[in-house]
Design an enzyme around this catalytic site. Structure first.
Site, PDB file in Angstrom:
ATOM      1  N   HIS A 106       0.729  -1.214  -0.083  1.00  0.00           N
ATOM      2  CA  HIS A 106       0.061   0.012  -0.216  1.00  0.00           C
ATOM      3  C   HIS A 106       0.789   1.391  -0.159  1.00  0.00           C
ATOM      4  CE1 HIS A 106       0.922   0.989   4.062  1.00  0.00           C
ATOM      5  NE2 HIS A 106       0.733  -0.201   4.431  1.00  0.00           N
ATOM      6  N   GLU A 120      -1.829  -7.095   7.440  1.00  0.00           N
ATOM      7  CA  GLU A 120      -0.572  -6.642   8.002  1.00  0.00           C
ATOM      8  C   GLU A 120      -0.604  -7.608   9.247  1.00  0.00           C
ATOM      9  OE1 GLU A 120       2.624  -6.345   8.198  1.00  0.00           O
ATOM     10  OE2 GLU A 120       3.164  -4.498   7.676  1.00  0.00           O
TER      11      GLU A 120
END
Length: 194
Positions: free
Chosen positions: A10, A85
């Site tokens: 990202h 994550e």
């Protein structure tokens, strides 16, 4: 012909700038982070890469990055917790200097790096096993991205960058459970027309 999956980290977030560990907490993309996502899009456009599906972690920073990369594409878009994550438990959102080292996060409700990497790998394999999934975008995060890079086979010409910048692109060929990295691009170092 082998399938292709493009795994992207990202764009930069406010927590990245503040040197805070995001984990499963979230913070918005910065203007630089949005520009990084547009650079990823420019890379795909310049190389004639078209996706049949796009996936992102269900954390907003990954969703926003996916949306910027695929803006105007008429393709299905999905989110999945499998691309998240690593969880640092109660240390999600803490400053990097305050986070326990190694797998200590498990003592505070988090997970190990290995658990996060295996979770991401299994998720990608499941995604790519679906019908009509030949060229897919997956937007994920720093630990899954770097962990997949270091855990899976790769072309011998690709060296470990040690720095997986926001907006980096990992191009994998995948055949069943076999994934091989065939290209690694740090878009921040490249010049593309935005």
């Amino acid at each position: 012909m082998k399938k292709k999956v493009y795994v992207v980290r990202h764009g930069q977030t406010e927590f990245n700038v503040q040197k805070r560990c995001q984990g499963w907490s979230d913070s918005p993309l910065t203007e630089k982070g949005k520009a990084q996502a547009r650079k990823v899009r420019a890379y795909f456009d310049e190389h004639g890469i078209r996706f049949d599906h796009a996936y992102a972690s269900d954390l907003q920073r990954a969703i926003d990055t996916m949306c910027l990369i695929t803006a105007g594409y008429d393709i299905p878009r999905f989110t999945t917790a499998g691309l998240r994550e690593m969880s640092f438990g109660r240390y999600d959102g803490a400053f990097h200097a305050d986070i326990p080292s190694g797998d200590m996060a498990t003592y505070f409700g988090g997970e190990t790096m290995e658990e996060a990497i295996v979770r991401a790998y299994k998720t990608i394999v499941q995604i790519m096993a679906q019908p009509d999934h030949e060229c897919v975008l997956c937007v994920s995060h720093g630990i899954p991205v770097s962990g997949l890079f270091r855990s899976l086979p790769r072309d011998k010409t690709i060296e470990d960058p040690r720095d997986f910048r926001n907006g980096c692109i990992l191009e994998y060929e995948i055949d069943g459970y076999d994934m091989k990295l065939v290209r690694f691009v740090q878009t921040e170092k490249e010049k593309f027309v935005l």
